[in-house]
Design an enzyme around this catalytic site. Structure first.
Site, PDB file in Angstrom:
ATOM      1  N   HIS A 182      27.976  45.419  33.008  1.00 53.78           N
ATOM      2  CA  HIS A 182      28.299  44.056  32.594  1.00 53.78           C
ATOM      3  C   HIS A 182      29.495  43.515  33.371  1.00 53.78           C
ATOM      4  CE1 HIS A 182      30.129  41.265  29.407  1.00 53.78           C
ATOM      5  NE2 HIS A 182      29.006  40.687  29.774  1.00 53.78           N
ATOM      6  N   HIS A 199      33.519  34.598  35.073  1.00 55.09           N
ATOM      7  CA  HIS A 199      32.973  34.391  33.730  1.00 55.09           C
ATOM      8  C   HIS A 199      33.461  33.112  33.061  1.00 55.09           C
ATOM      9  CE1 HIS A 199      32.758  34.760  29.323  1.00 55.09           C
ATOM     10  NE2 HIS A 199      31.586  35.303  29.582  1.00 55.09           N
TER      11      HIS A 199
END
Ligand code: G3P
Ligand code: CA
Length: 292
Positions: free
Chosen positions: A43, A85
């Site tokens: 991730h 992100h």
């Protein structure tokens, strides 16, 4: 298929898993009967061990023998795709120090040259000082060098009109839309259903994923344009996973489920018991050990 794993048993797991999870459309056979272990996806890279969404996190996943890497893609003011992100640069870079007058420090307000000046590693640890926010192109090059695979997330697509086309353009330019990449090494996902739909319309051969947990009654609608339903771990059950997997996606294969973000062995074992196809984790070694 290229697999880098340490033991014979994990190699076998990786081989089965790699064929089972990512589903690339073309010639995937239904491997569910043989599949025992979920595919492990790093991730934002192996972000438990290196600063998220950086080349260091890609390499950390590679060092652990992890093929699949997830990332988050956004766009700068001058149209360059970068891997990050948050929609602002504060948490993971030193932007407030370098550009003190540019609040709220949104990614979309900075040029690629400005982003390239930022330190995206120090916040995580001094050994990562000087690590940069990669462009998507740089990220693809590193994955290619490592022979890894990409679960690409389109982050906040509403902020970046047309980003789907931009992403497809970069992928094509970098050779990631040839048959072997599309079949085995690329999935594009988003929380934005419209964005996933656009990717599917632009390039129907690309494997797609929707991030979220649609109601079971709504799943057939999603199956028209997405190959994966990728829900938060906190929202799933064995029944939900089975309901998704009963459906076939746009490529005529059963829908897959990759859950996130599972960072400990107990939850990983539970996700496996739910029957998920993949687990997205900051600690891919922990999850692999718990599920193999
Ligand atoms: O790939 C799943 C996961 O990345 C979605 O959440 O916020 O970490 O991008 P987030
Ligand atoms: Ca993500």
């Amino acid at each position: 298929m290229f697999v880098r794993t340490a033991t014979a048993s994990t190699t076998a797991v990786a081989l089965v898993g790699a064929g089972a999870l990512l589903l690339p459309a073309a010639d995937r056979t239904e491997a569910s009967a043989q599949r025992t272990n979920p595919v492990v996806v790093a991730h934002r890279g192996a972000s438990g061990y290196a600063p998220e969404n950086t080349l260091a996190a890609v390499d950390a996943a590679d060092a652990l023998g992890i093929d699949w890497v997830e990332n988050d893609v956004q766009r700068t003011r001058d149209g360059v795709l970068v891997v990050l992100h948050d929609t602002d640069l504060k948490r993971t870079t030193n932007v407030e120090q370098i550009f003190p007058d540019r609040a709220p420090w949104a990614v979309k307000d900075f040029t690629a040259a400005e982003v390239a000046k930022l330190d995206a590693g120090s916040w995580f640890g001094t050994q990562f000082t000087g690590v940069r926010v990669p462009t998507l192109t740089q990220f693809l090059h590193r994955l290619e060098r490592n022979r890894q695979k990409l679960l690409l997330e389109i982050k906040s697509p509403g902020t970046y009109p047309g980003i789907e086309r931009d992403i497809v353009r970069v992928l094509r330019k970098e050779g990631w839309l040839d048959r072997s990449h599309v079949r085995d090494r690329l999935v594009i996902q988003s929380f934005g259903a419209d964005s996933v739909r656009k990717v599917h319309a632009l390039r129907p051969d690309i494997t797609t994923g929707f991030l979220g947990t649609p109601a079971v009654a709504d799943l057939p609608g999603y199956a028209a344009f997405t190959d994966q339903i990728n829900p938060s771990y906190a929202t799933i059950s064995a029944d939900y996973v089975a309901a998704v997997q009963r459906l076939k996606g746009p490529h005529g294969k059963r829908l897959r489920v990759n859950t996130w973000t599972v960072n400990d062995a107990a939850k990983a074992a539970k996700a496996r018991a739910f029957g998920v196809d993949g687990i997205i984790t900051n600690y891919p070694d922990v999850v692999r050990d718990a599920t193999s």
